[in-house]
Design a protein around this motif. Structure first.
Motif, mmCIF file in Angstrom:
data_model
loop_
_atom_site.group_PDB
_atom_site.id
_atom_site.type_symbol
_atom_site.label_atom_id
_atom_site.label_comp_id
_atom_site.label_asym_id
_atom_site.label_seq_id
_atom_site.Cartn_x
_atom_site.Cartn_y
_atom_site.Cartn_z
ATOM 1 N N SER A 177 -32.456 36.604 -18.760
ATOM 2 C CA SER A 177 -31.248 36.615 -17.937
ATOM 3 C C SER A 177 -30.031 36.218 -18.766
ATOM 4 N N ALA A 178 -30.233 35.242 -19.665
ATOM 5 C CA ALA A 178 -29.144 34.816 -20.543
ATOM 6 C C ALA A 178 -28.751 35.932 -21.505
ATOM 7 N N VAL A 179 -29.741 36.679 -21.996
ATOM 8 C CA VAL A 179 -29.448 37.799 -22.900
ATOM 9 C C VAL A 179 -28.714 38.906 -22.148
ATOM 10 N N ASP A 180 -29.154 39.203 -20.913
ATOM 11 C CA ASP A 180 -28.464 40.219 -20.098
ATOM 12 C C ASP A 180 -26.987 39.860 -19.939
ATOM 13 N N ARG A 181 -26.737 38.596 -19.629
ATOM 14 C CA ARG A 181 -25.361 38.150 -19.428
ATOM 15 C C ARG A 181 -24.573 38.225 -20.735
ATOM 16 N N PHE A 182 -25.205 37.851 -21.838
ATOM 17 C CA PHE A 182 -24.548 37.900 -23.152
ATOM 18 C C PHE A 182 -24.149 39.331 -23.504
ATOM 19 N N VAL A 183 -25.062 40.280 -23.318
ATOM 20 C CA VAL A 183 -24.787 41.684 -23.681
ATOM 21 C C VAL A 183 -23.694 42.260 -22.793
ATOM 22 N N ARG A 184 -23.742 41.986 -21.508
ATOM 23 C CA ARG A 184 -22.720 42.524 -20.607
ATOM 24 C C ARG A 184 -21.344 41.940 -20.910
ATOM 25 N N GLU A 185 -21.296 40.666 -21.195
ATOM 26 C CA GLU A 185 -20.015 40.056 -21.559
ATOM 27 C C GLU A 185 -19.496 40.604 -22.883
ATOM 28 N N LEU A 186 -20.419 40.875 -23.808
ATOM 29 C CA LEU A 186 -20.038 41.464 -25.095
ATOM 30 C C LEU A 186 -19.410 42.842 -24.890
ATOM 31 N N LEU A 187 -20.050 43.684 -24.073
ATOM 32 C CA LEU A 187 -19.547 45.033 -23.814
ATOM 33 C C LEU A 187 -18.236 44.991 -23.041
ATOM 34 N N LEU A 188 -18.136 44.076 -22.097
ATOM 35 C CA LEU A 188 -16.889 43.940 -21.340
ATOM 36 C C LEU A 188 -15.743 43.548 -22.264
ATOM 37 N N ARG A 189 -16.008 42.625 -23.192
ATOM 38 C CA ARG A 189 -14.976 42.215 -24.130
ATOM 39 C C ARG A 189 -14.535 43.368 -25.018
ATOM 40 N N TYR A 190 -15.486 44.202 -25.447
ATOM 41 C CA TYR A 190 -15.139 45.404 -26.217
ATOM 42 C C TYR A 190 -14.188 46.283 -25.416
ATOM 43 N N ALA A 191 -14.526 46.526 -24.150
ATOM 44 C CA ALA A 191 -13.721 47.414 -23.311
ATOM 45 C C ALA A 191 -12.321 46.853 -23.102
ATOM 46 N N ILE A 192 -12.224 45.578 -22.794
ATOM 47 C CA ILE A 192 -10.918 44.951 -22.544
ATOM 48 C C ILE A 192 -10.062 44.946 -23.808
ATOM 49 N N ASP A 193 -10.647 44.544 -24.917
ATOM 50 C CA ASP A 193 -9.894 44.468 -26.179
ATOM 51 C C ASP A 193 -9.456 45.846 -26.653
ATOM 52 N N TYR A 194 -10.344 46.840 -26.485
ATOM 53 C CA TYR A 194 -9.975 48.188 -26.930
ATOM 54 C C TYR A 194 -8.841 48.734 -26.068
ATOM 55 N N ARG A 195 -8.882 48.488 -24.774
ATOM 56 C CA ARG A 195 -7.789 48.910 -23.899
ATOM 57 C C ARG A 195 -6.463 48.310 -24.355
ATOM 58 N N ALA A 196 -6.513 47.082 -24.828
ATOM 59 C CA ALA A 196 -5.286 46.370 -25.194
ATOM 60 C C ALA A 196 -4.818 46.671 -26.614
ATOM 61 N N ARG A 197 -5.748 46.860 -27.552
ATOM 62 C CA ARG A 197 -5.370 46.934 -28.969
ATOM 63 C C ARG A 197 -5.921 48.135 -29.716
ATOM 64 N N GLY A 198 -6.692 48.980 -29.056
ATOM 65 C CA GLY A 198 -7.211 50.162 -29.721
ATOM 66 C C GLY A 198 -8.137 49.824 -30.870
ATOM 67 N N ASP A 199 -8.024 50.572 -31.956
ATOM 68 C CA ASP A 199 -8.932 50.396 -33.100
ATOM 69 C C ASP A 199 -8.830 49.020 -33.740
ATOM 70 N N ARG A 200 -7.723 48.335 -33.540
ATOM 71 C CA ARG A 200 -7.576 47.000 -34.123
ATOM 72 C C ARG A 200 -8.564 46.009 -33.516
ATOM 73 N N ALA A 201 -9.117 46.356 -32.351
ATOM 74 C CA ALA A 201 -10.093 45.483 -31.696
ATOM 75 C C ALA A 201 -11.504 45.692 -32.232
ATOM 76 N N LEU A 202 -11.698 46.723 -33.063
ATOM 77 C CA LEU A 202 -13.043 47.043 -33.556
ATOM 78 C C LEU A 202 -13.309 46.288 -34.857
ATOM 79 N N ALA A 203 -13.893 45.115 -34.733
ATOM 80 C CA ALA A 203 -14.160 44.279 -35.908
ATOM 81 C C ALA A 203 -15.363 44.784 -36.691
ATOM 82 N N GLU A 204 -15.507 44.294 -37.906
ATOM 83 C CA GLU A 204 -16.607 44.694 -38.788
ATOM 84 C C GLU A 204 -17.967 44.298 -38.210
ATOM 85 N N TYR A 205 -18.958 45.169 -38.432
ATOM 86 C CA TYR A 205 -20.344 44.812 -38.138
ATOM 87 C C TYR A 205 -20.901 44.060 -39.345
#
Length: 408
Positions: A177-205
């Motif tokens: 359950s903790a992993v599910d929440r972690f992954v969903r929050e991670l994806l949500l943060r990607y979506a929010i940051d990309y909406r706001a900053r575009g490619d600048r939000a895509l950090a290095e892997y």
């Protein structure tokens, strides 16, 4: 003694009024003729279309002949990057039919795609509830439990790896359950940051020995894409600088999906942009995050109007460029061939399905729509009219200039 003839101020004023009147009438005529010719100007000349296919996609005479025979052509594009798979597919849809952007988008829908395990659309702004349908597989939990900086099967940034190690207690009976929440929050943060900053939000892997910069890779993929920069420069700039520029009447949305590649499933976040320019239609799918296999991907579906003599031909063009760390290592060549072969089959199916859908739509409309109106005189004789309008404007300018010299 006879006085020399003088032109009064009234005469100068009359000349100016005549000049303004003639120029206004000429500009109106020229605008009307240009509007009538707009449909022709929107088309891409067949010579230019074929030149791009030959020079940038290495189309052979046999492949061009196959296109003329209404057969799809799918092939690999040149790339200096050993981790890139680049392909193009083209098929001739036919002549004499006009299609709207929504019709084109519907033809691309893969309703029976069994590889899609789940999918969803992000709200505006994105919400955590948008990801309620996301389900992780047992293999996802196992792989995430092994993740360390520089050694992880899942694409993660340095910050995400740090949080994963700090926030998840793998010995807890409720760790999934903790992993599910972690992954969903991670994806949500990607979506929010990309909406706001575009490619600048895509950090290095940093889940691998050599970090990967998705933002830089995306810039290269877009720059190397065919047709869009030449035919839709406003759309090109909109995607390149998102979200800095105003939308060019484009439909823009963020989606997530879980894809079964036959091995471990992958979670994908995609920015989709659909827009038209001069009656050419474009649907761009930009993968802003992929949990595994595809590090970045950019596919562009295009419906292009091409002028072929007195006819208009419609071509469905699909390009796909992807970069993946899976193509490195000792089995790189074999992996590359397998991935390219599977991608060609997929693109061929997309072209065939899309073409069939567009042709079916054209037939349906031809049965319900009234007979097309006869071609207007302006449309039929647009180029002679344009030439005549230009000649009249030049003649008017010469006449006015001559009169002004005589009245000085």
């Amino acid at each position: 003694m006879r006085r020399p003839l003088r032109v009064s101020d009234n005469a100068h004023g009359s000349a100016a009024r005549v000049y303004n009147l003639i120029m206004t009438r000429m500009l109106i005529l020229f605008s009307i003729v240009l509007a009538a010719a707009a449909g022709s100007l929107a088309q891409m000349p067949m010579g230019e279309f074929r030149r791009i296919l030959v020079e940038k996609a290495d189309f052979s005479p046999d492949e061009l002949e196959r296109l003329d025979g209404n057969k799809p052509v799918v092939k690999t594009l040149r790339s200096d990057d050993k981790q890139e798979i680049a392909l193009i597919g083209v098929v001739n849809v036919g002549t004499g039919s006009s299609f709207g952007l929504e019709t084109f988008r519907n033809s691309l829908a893969q309703r029976s795609d069994k590889t899609v395990l789940s999918r969803g659309l992000f709200s505006e702004p994105p919400l955590i509830a948008d990801l309620d349908g996301l389900k992780l597989e047992k293999r996802d939990y196992e792989e995430l439990s092994k993740c360390r900086p520089g050694e992880c099967d899942v694409n993660l940034t340095a910050d995400a790896l740090k949080r994963l190690g700090a926030e998840i207690d793998w010995n807890s009976p409720d760790h999934r359950s903790a992993v599910d929440r972690f992954v969903r929050e991670l994806l949500l943060r990607y979506a929010i940051d990309y909406r706001a900053r575009g490619d600048r939000a895509l950090a290095e892997y940093t889940n691998r020995s050599k970090p990967f910069d998705p933002a830089r890779a995306h810039r290269t993929l877009l720059e190397e894409s065919l047709f869009i920069k030449e035919l839709a420069p406003v759309l090109f700039e909109y995607i390149a600088k998102f979200p800095e520029l105003a939308s060019p009447d484009a439909a823009s949305e963020l989606r997530w999906s879980s894809i079964d590649f036959g091995l471990n499933p992958a979670i994908i976040l995609t920015h989709t942009v659909a827009a038209s320019h001069n009656d050419h239609h474009f649907v761009v799918n930009k993968q802003i995050y992929g949990s595994r296999y595809l590090d970045v991907s950019l596919s562009i579906a295009m419906l292009l109007r091409v002028a072929d003599g007195g006819e208009e031909r419609v071509y469905f063009v699909f390009t796909d460029r992807s970069r993946t760390d899976a193509l490195s290592g000792a089995f790189r060549s074999m992996a590359r061939r397998l991935v390219a072969s599977e991608a060609k089959d997929r693109i061929t199916k997309v072209l065939e399905k899309g073409r069939s859908g567009l042709i079916a739509d054209a037939r349906k409309r031809s049965q319900t729509d009234p007979e097309p109106a006869p071609e207007s005189l302006l449309s039929k004789y647009r180029w002679p009219l344009i030439t005549s309008a230009i000649a009249l404007i030049v003649l008017a300018l010469w006449f006015i200039r001559t009169m002004q010299k005589r009245t000085k």
